[in-house]
Design a protein around this motif. Structure first.
Motif, short mmCIF file in Angstrom:
data_model
loop_
_atom_site.label_atom_id
_atom_site.label_comp_id
_atom_site.label_asym_id
_atom_site.label_seq_id
_atom_site.Cartn_x
_atom_site.Cartn_y
_atom_site.Cartn_z
N UNK A 74 0.79 -1.27 -0.16
CA UNK A 74 -0.36 -0.24 0.54
C UNK A 74 1.04 1.24 -0.19
N UNK A 75 0.34 2.51 -0.36
CA UNK A 75 0.90 4.02 -0.50
C UNK A 75 1.29 4.48 0.97
N UNK A 76 0.53 3.78 1.95
CA UNK A 76 0.82 4.29 3.60
C UNK A 76 0.95 3.09 4.67
N UNK A 77 2.45 3.84 4.79
CA UNK A 77 3.03 2.54 6.26
C UNK A 77 1.05 2.36 7.39
N UNK A 78 1.72 0.72 7.46
CA UNK A 78 0.37 0.41 8.24
C UNK A 78 -0.63 -0.10 7.24
N UNK A 79 -0.93 0.10 6.00
CA UNK A 79 -1.69 -0.35 5.81
C UNK A 79 -1.77 -1.23 4.77
N UNK A 80 -0.19 -2.40 5.90
CA UNK A 80 0.43 -3.93 5.63
C UNK A 80 0.29 -4.04 6.55
N UNK A 81 0.18 -4.44 7.53
CA UNK A 81 0.73 -4.53 9.25
C UNK A 81 0.94 -5.96 10.06
N UNK A 82 2.22 -6.07 10.05
CA UNK A 82 2.92 -7.39 10.62
C UNK A 82 2.86 -7.17 11.58
N UNK A 83 2.26 -8.81 12.86
CA UNK A 83 2.41 -8.77 14.06
C UNK A 83 2.77 -9.57 13.90
N UNK A 84 4.75 -9.59 15.23
CA UNK A 84 5.34 -10.92 15.18
C UNK A 84 5.55 -11.11 16.69
N UNK A 85 4.80 -11.97 16.78
CA UNK A 85 4.97 -12.31 18.94
C UNK A 85 5.79 -13.28 18.80
N UNK A 86 6.87 -13.69 19.70
CA UNK A 86 7.39 -15.05 20.21
C UNK A 86 6.69 -15.71 21.04
N UNK A 87 7.37 -17.05 21.97
CA UNK A 87 7.64 -17.13 22.68
C UNK A 87 6.92 -16.63 23.87
N UNK A 88 7.81 -15.56 24.41
CA UNK A 88 7.84 -14.91 26.01
C UNK A 88 7.61 -13.47 25.96
N UNK A 89 7.37 -12.77 24.33
CA UNK A 89 6.75 -11.41 23.84
C UNK A 89 5.93 -11.32 23.15
N UNK A 90 5.19 -10.55 23.45
CA UNK A 90 4.50 -10.24 22.22
C UNK A 90 4.32 -9.04 21.27
N UNK A 91 4.09 -8.74 20.34
CA UNK A 91 3.60 -7.87 19.04
C UNK A 91 4.33 -6.95 19.90
N UNK A 92 3.41 -6.58 20.08
CA UNK A 92 3.03 -5.20 21.35
C UNK A 92 4.07 -4.68 22.29
N UNK A 93 4.01 -5.81 22.84
CA UNK A 93 5.28 -5.48 24.25
C UNK A 93 6.39 -5.44 23.17
N UNK A 94 7.24 -5.27 22.16
CA UNK A 94 8.33 -6.04 21.37
C UNK A 94 8.38 -3.98 20.95
N UNK A 95 7.00 -3.68 20.08
CA UNK A 95 6.61 -2.05 19.79
C UNK A 95 7.11 -1.38 20.98
N UNK A 96 6.83 -1.15 21.89
CA UNK A 96 6.93 -0.07 23.06
C UNK A 96 7.90 -0.20 23.57
N UNK A 97 9.16 -1.20 23.35
CA UNK A 97 10.17 -1.20 24.02
C UNK A 97 11.42 -1.19 22.96
N UNK A 98 10.97 -1.26 21.88
CA UNK A 98 11.56 -0.64 20.56
C UNK A 98 11.69 0.90 20.54
N UNK A 99 10.17 1.24 20.56
CA UNK A 99 9.54 2.41 20.73
C UNK A 99 10.58 3.11 22.04
N UNK A 100 10.99 2.94 23.25
CA UNK A 100 11.40 3.74 24.14
C UNK A 100 12.96 3.92 24.07
#
Length: 131
Positions: A105-131
């Motif tokens: 897609x033209x815009x970022x987030x138009x094709x969002x890929x969410x990857x989680x592991x055995x110990x970390x959700x995609x959301x937690x990993x995202x916020x850790x990376x932002x911090x």
């Protein structure tokens, strides 16, 4: 356009993301991209970390498949290297036609890929990376 979401586990390599390339035609109607006459190298995929902007999968034709038709349907088959890091990612298909390129897609987030592991959700990993 409604964003599409693909959910993946870090160890999953038997995953294909299916996406329909669409854009507005001259009349302003959202229409599937005509892939008739394209060859394998004309369509590529890339993936960026949504938190950092870092490239996770460099622009590649490897793993990209499509049918040369008016349906505009494409797929990307993940390799092990593409699914090792948990987090949110933006995927893009890049089409080259007549020596010109267009992202889908033209815009970022138009094709969002969410990857989680055995110990970390995609959301937690995202916020850790932002911090």
């Amino acid at each position: 356009m409604t964003p599409e979401l693909a959910r993946i586990h870090t160890t999953d390599t038997y995953i294909k993301i299916a996406y329909t390339l669409k854009r507005k035609n001259e009349a302003g109607t959202l229409t599937a991209e005509d892939l008739t006459g394209l060859s394998a190298g004309d369509l590529k995929f890339k993936m960026l970390n949504a938190a950092t902007g870092a490239e996770v999968i460099a622009l590649t034709a490897t793993g990209v498949t499509f049918t040369a038709s008016t349906a505009g349907t494409v797929e990307y088959d993940f390799s092990a290297a593409g699914v090792l890091i948990p987090g949110y990612f933006n995927g893009f298909f890049v089409l080259t036609k007549s020596a010109q390129t267009i992202h889908f897609p033209i815009d970022p987030g138009g094709l969002r890929i969410e990857i989680s592991s055995d110990t970390q959700t995609a959301e937690v990993a995202y916020w850790d990376a932002v911090a």
